[in-house]
Motif scaffolding. Sequence first.
Motif, mmCIF file in Angstrom:
data_model
loop_
_atom_site.group_PDB
_atom_site.id
_atom_site.type_symbol
_atom_site.label_atom_id
_atom_site.label_comp_id
_atom_site.label_asym_id
_atom_site.label_seq_id
_atom_site.Cartn_x
_atom_site.Cartn_y
_atom_site.Cartn_z
ATOM 1 N N VAL A 37 18.475 60.101 -29.176
ATOM 2 C CA VAL A 37 17.575 61.161 -28.821
ATOM 3 C C VAL A 37 18.053 62.553 -29.487
ATOM 4 C CG1 VAL A 37 17.026 62.463 -26.830
ATOM 5 C CG2 VAL A 37 17.249 60.096 -26.286
ATOM 6 N N GLN A 322 17.727 69.373 -24.275
ATOM 7 C CA GLN A 322 16.363 68.693 -24.347
ATOM 8 C C GLN A 322 16.030 68.207 -22.881
ATOM 9 O OE1 GLN A 322 16.116 65.831 -27.544
ATOM 10 N NE2 GLN A 322 18.058 66.591 -28.335
ATOM 11 N N PHE A 323 16.916 67.725 -22.109
ATOM 12 C CA PHE A 323 16.373 67.377 -20.847
ATOM 13 C C PHE A 323 16.051 68.511 -19.857
ATOM 14 C CE2 PHE A 323 17.836 66.843 -16.389
ATOM 15 C CZ PHE A 323 16.762 65.429 -16.127
ATOM 16 N N SER A 324 16.620 69.601 -20.068
ATOM 17 C CA SER A 324 16.009 70.872 -19.269
ATOM 18 C C SER A 324 14.843 71.317 -19.662
ATOM 19 C CB SER A 324 17.251 72.054 -19.589
ATOM 20 O OG SER A 324 18.406 71.542 -18.967
ATOM 21 N N GLU A 325 14.716 71.210 -20.961
ATOM 22 C CA GLU A 325 13.237 71.674 -21.578
ATOM 23 C C GLU A 325 12.076 70.910 -21.198
ATOM 24 O OE1 GLU A 325 14.043 72.279 -25.525
ATOM 25 O OE2 GLU A 325 14.896 74.618 -25.305
ATOM 26 N N ALA A 326 12.520 69.448 -20.945
ATOM 27 C CA ALA A 326 11.517 68.497 -20.673
ATOM 28 C C ALA A 326 10.860 68.573 -19.396
ATOM 29 C CB ALA A 326 12.057 66.825 -20.969
ATOM 30 N N ILE A 327 12.089 68.937 -18.349
ATOM 31 C CA ILE A 327 11.695 69.328 -17.151
ATOM 32 C C ILE A 327 10.875 70.381 -16.877
ATOM 33 C CG2 ILE A 327 12.600 69.941 -14.837
ATOM 34 C CD1 ILE A 327 13.322 67.049 -15.119
ATOM 35 N N SER A 329 8.703 71.736 -19.083
ATOM 36 C CA SER A 329 7.325 71.707 -19.484
ATOM 37 C C SER A 329 6.407 71.383 -18.809
ATOM 38 C CB SER A 329 7.303 70.645 -20.740
ATOM 39 O OG SER A 329 7.478 69.095 -20.195
ATOM 40 N N SER A 343 17.170 68.298 -11.814
ATOM 41 C CA SER A 343 17.584 68.369 -13.201
ATOM 42 C C SER A 343 19.011 68.716 -12.922
ATOM 43 C CB SER A 343 16.953 69.341 -14.033
ATOM 44 O OG SER A 343 16.991 70.610 -13.469
#
Length: 438
Positions: A37, A322-327, A329, A343
């Motif tokens: 990732v 990346q995980f935080s930004e995906a949440i 979005s 999260s």
Amino acid sequence: MQAITNFSVRVVQRYLPSAFVLAVMLTAIVFVLGMAVGGESPQNMAHYWGDGFSNLFTFGMQMTLVLLTGYVLALTAPMQRLLTGLTRQANTPKQALVLTIVVSFVCYYLNWGFGMVAGAILAREMGRRVAVHFPLIVVAAYGGELVRGPSSSIPLVIATPDHFMEDAIGIVPVAETLYSVWNMALTAGLLGLLVLFFMLQKQPDKIVRLRVDSEDEQGKTAVDKSHQTPSDRIENSRWPTLFMGLLAAGYLLNKVVAQGFSINLNTIILVFLALGLLLHQNPASYLHAAEKAVHAARGIIIQFPLYAGIAGMMTSAGLVTQFSEAIISFATPTTFPLLTFLSAGAVNFFIPSGGGQWAIQGPIMMEAAAALGANPAQTIMAFTWGDGWTNQIQPFWALPLLGVAGLSARDIMGYLVIWLGISGIAIVSTFVALAVFG
């Protein structure tokens, strides 16, 4: 409920590896995610792991000393009498469970380090004196660990002038976070749910009892005074422990007079150290108790650096961002606190340090909260509760308790998986209600 719990316990006991092996597995998972990732090379991931490995050395030593000094204090004669008197208030397994839950929950609320040691020692003493399934009483002592009280670092930092995010979100007083009406109601509700959950549990047909050492719990050994050497007489005399205990107590008293009393890990260690030295009769007794405590602390010593390495990979490879930004979005002002909670809980499983996780993930979430117009106080508490929620199934925080109890993670995790679900529903419901009704 009983059938679900029994199923969870059977599955966990059959398939969950030891806490050490689980830490190795998490390391491998994050290592692969960093390449798949994050686009990092194996060499970079190994470098990130090595850089992070030593980051928890100070915290790990603090945790080891909290456990050691607390355990040694519990093995003094006065503390044994106090614990015996407390456990005598419980004559049945259910009474033992309720008493353990309430006492440990209150201690966790005041300070998680104090609650960890107090709950573990109380559970052990209950296991000695009440015919209760020992893993169940240990879970009862640990179930309150998720509570967020006055020692919760994130709300305290945000309420402090000149904190690192003040320019973005300002100062958020604890009256809007920790001591808000809804948060106090959630705290009380979780205590009620925890008691109810254990009242619905039945003792298994074949209960597991605490394994008690054959030697005296206080570590007293018979000394033949007629054949003592000068060094033997010093090691079995009162003055060394009395001097060191008074020295530590004097320092604490001066500090309280000058600065007021504040609870943190260093304060807890010094309080436990001073009391243990004063209440043990001599250095020989203190060191004998310390031998048992060091054995109980082996999980902390070995595994904390592994989790520090995991956190190093998660941070440097950009996985948390990346995980935080995906949440973020697909979040809306209404769903944002809920998604923040989920999260934070997910990331906490890989970075089990609230302050460290907040430093990485917090600015991203709070910037998004401002852009969406989400309530900052609710967002902060959603993050705080999420950070504590998955501690229930993260062996990192259970290691001190397991060390004192002499159990493995698989002995208690089946119960904790169910409690994770129950407490998660209660916390999620609270944030949904806040979103709907304001």
